[in-house]
Design an enzyme around this catalytic site. Structure first.
Site, PDB file in Angstrom:
ATOM      1  N   GLU A   1       0.829  -1.214   0.000  1.00  0.00           N
ATOM      2  CA  GLU A   1       0.000   0.000   0.000  1.00  0.00           C
ATOM      3  C   GLU A   1       0.858   1.256   0.000  1.00  0.00           C
ATOM      4  O   GLU A   1       0.612   2.200  -0.754  1.00  0.00           O
ATOM      5  CB  GLU A   1      -0.932   0.001   1.211  1.00  0.00           C
TER       6      GLU A   1
ATOM      7  N   GLN B   1       7.576  36.259 -10.670  1.00  0.00           N
ATOM      8  CA  GLN B   1       8.273  35.205  -9.943  1.00  0.00           C
ATOM      9  C   GLN B   1       7.470  34.721  -8.741  1.00  0.00           C
ATOM     10  O   GLN B   1       7.578  33.549  -8.344  1.00  0.00           O
ATOM     11  CB  GLN B   1       9.642  35.705  -9.469  1.00  0.00           C
TER      12      GLN B   1
ATOM     13  N   ARG C   1      -4.350  33.883 -16.970  1.00  0.00           N
ATOM     14  CA  ARG C   1      -4.767  34.928 -16.036  1.00  0.00           C
ATOM     15  C   ARG C   1      -3.829  36.121 -16.139  1.00  0.00           C
ATOM     16  O   ARG C   1      -2.591  35.972 -16.117  1.00  0.00           O
ATOM     17  CB  ARG C   1      -4.746  34.358 -14.615  1.00  0.00           C
TER      18      ARG C   1
END
Length: 380
Positions: free
Chosen positions: A243, A280, A269
């Protein structure tokens, strides 16, 4: 050292990705009081996802840990409902692996085909109110009788439990034996004394229902014991190895989708006359998201490779589990910040990615426990 996927792995990834998007691509994240249905589970099973690492003679694909992880990464990338992806992975790795490697031949022959084809849903039941990280403090008891074992106790948190047909249950058979006093059992839901609680309301992974399991003087036949009496802790750690190495690949897929969406958003955007990706303050966090994702992926694939090659991988699976879970949360926070106000809205799915990542530091052993395992692996 070759890091490239083989042509067979690339082909399987492309075909599986397309099939998942076709069958399960419209599964948006559920509300807190909803979870996957058996119809969705069967759709995943028909794609082979519930039997990836199970033997071919029992209907599985007989994949090793590395290829299983690659398929689960694809599942996590292509299916928007991370709860369903998690439920399938838990069924396969925490439960079916234990049946594959420790059930009697007769029980495996009957049960594995039904686990592989999705007819039977499995749930792992070990966590209790007073036994989380301390699995040696289990309160559920199993008393041996001529006809089997009678189990009594309560498990506090079992993923898949509300829909499960069979439970992999760990109970104390010899309180004085410590590590060797726990035994694993296969408990069918329809046995007398089995009670499953309603789905618990969780912060994330809504698609995967979790609930309490109560057993009251439940008689489990001798042939439903996994391995030998007293071998439960070994069986649990074995299934957890699979797992921890493979399940966390679902978060690699989620982070891959998340990163791509952040890059697209930063390109489109505009603020102050420029794309926000030109700043940055936005570009660097996205670069760090890529760094965390790639680092975590390499650690996880290394752990899987070690398992496939029969190597001791306790330290490496712990390192991978820590890296993936912490990357998933850090990247989830960064994604919400990149998207700003829209990232806080449920309709975008960005906040759901963060909520689905939150429990990854807790399940399969807390990250604090795994850091202890890493330290022990170095001789500390």
């Amino acid at each position: 050292m070759d890091f490239a996927l083989t042509s067979e792995q690339r082909r399987r990834d492309e075909e599986l990705d397309a099939a998942i998007r076709d069958r399960l691509g419209d599964n948006r994240p559920f509300a807190a009081d909803q979870h996957f249905t058996r119809e969705r589970w069967r759709a995943a099973a028909e794609l082979g996802l519930t039997g990836l690492c199970l033997p071919a003679e029992h209907g599985g694909q007989a994949l090793g840990a590395l290829d299983t992880a690659l398929c689960l990464e694809t599942f996590g990338r292509a299916c928007p409902d991370t709860g369903l992806v998690f439920g399938v992975a838990a069924h396969l790795l925490a439960c079916a692996v234990a049946v594959r490697d420790f059930a009697t031949d007769e029980v495996a022959a009957r049960l594995l085909p039904r686990l592989a084809n999705g007819e039977v849903i499995a749930a792992n039941a070990i966590t209790e109110d007073d036994a989380g990280s301390d699995t040696g403090a289990l309160g559920m008891k199993a008393v041996g009788t001529r006809d089997g074992y009678r189990l009594t106790g309560e498990k506090s948190f079992s993923s898949n439990a509300p829909l499960a047909d069979v439970f992999v249950v760990y109970a104390v058979t010899d309180p004085a034996a410590g590590f060797l006093g726990t035994t694993g059992f296969l408990v069918d839901r329809d046995l007398a004394g089995v009670e499953v609680g309603p789905p618990l309301v969780k912060a994330g992974l809504h698609g995967c229902p979790a609930g309490r399991l109560t057993l009251t003087d439940t008689l489990v036949a001798h042939d439903r014991v996994l391995g030998e009496p007293g071998q439960g802790s070994v069986i649990f750690q074995h299934s957890m190895g699979w797992e921890r190495a493979c399940l966390f690949a679902i978060y690699l897929g989620l982070m891959d989708v998340q990163l791509r969406s952040c890059v697209r958003h930063a390109r489109r955007r505009r603020q102050f006359g420029s794309r926000i990706g030109d700043f940055q303050a936005v570009a660097h966090p996205i670069a760090e998201m890529r760094q965390r994702l790639d680092s975590a992926r390499l650690l996880l694939l290394r752990a899987c490779w070690l398992i496939d090659n029969g190597r001791n991988a306790v330290t490496e699976t712990s390192l991978a589990k820590i890296a993936v879970s912490e990357a998933a949360i850090a990247n989830g926070l960064a994604a919400v910040q990149v998207f700003g106000g829209s990232g806080y809205l449920a309709e975008t799915g960005v906040e759901a990615q963060l909520r689905d990542a939150l429990p990854s530091r807790i399940f399969s052993g807390t990250n604090e426990i795994h850091r202890t395992l890493v330290a022990r692996g170095m001789g500390l």
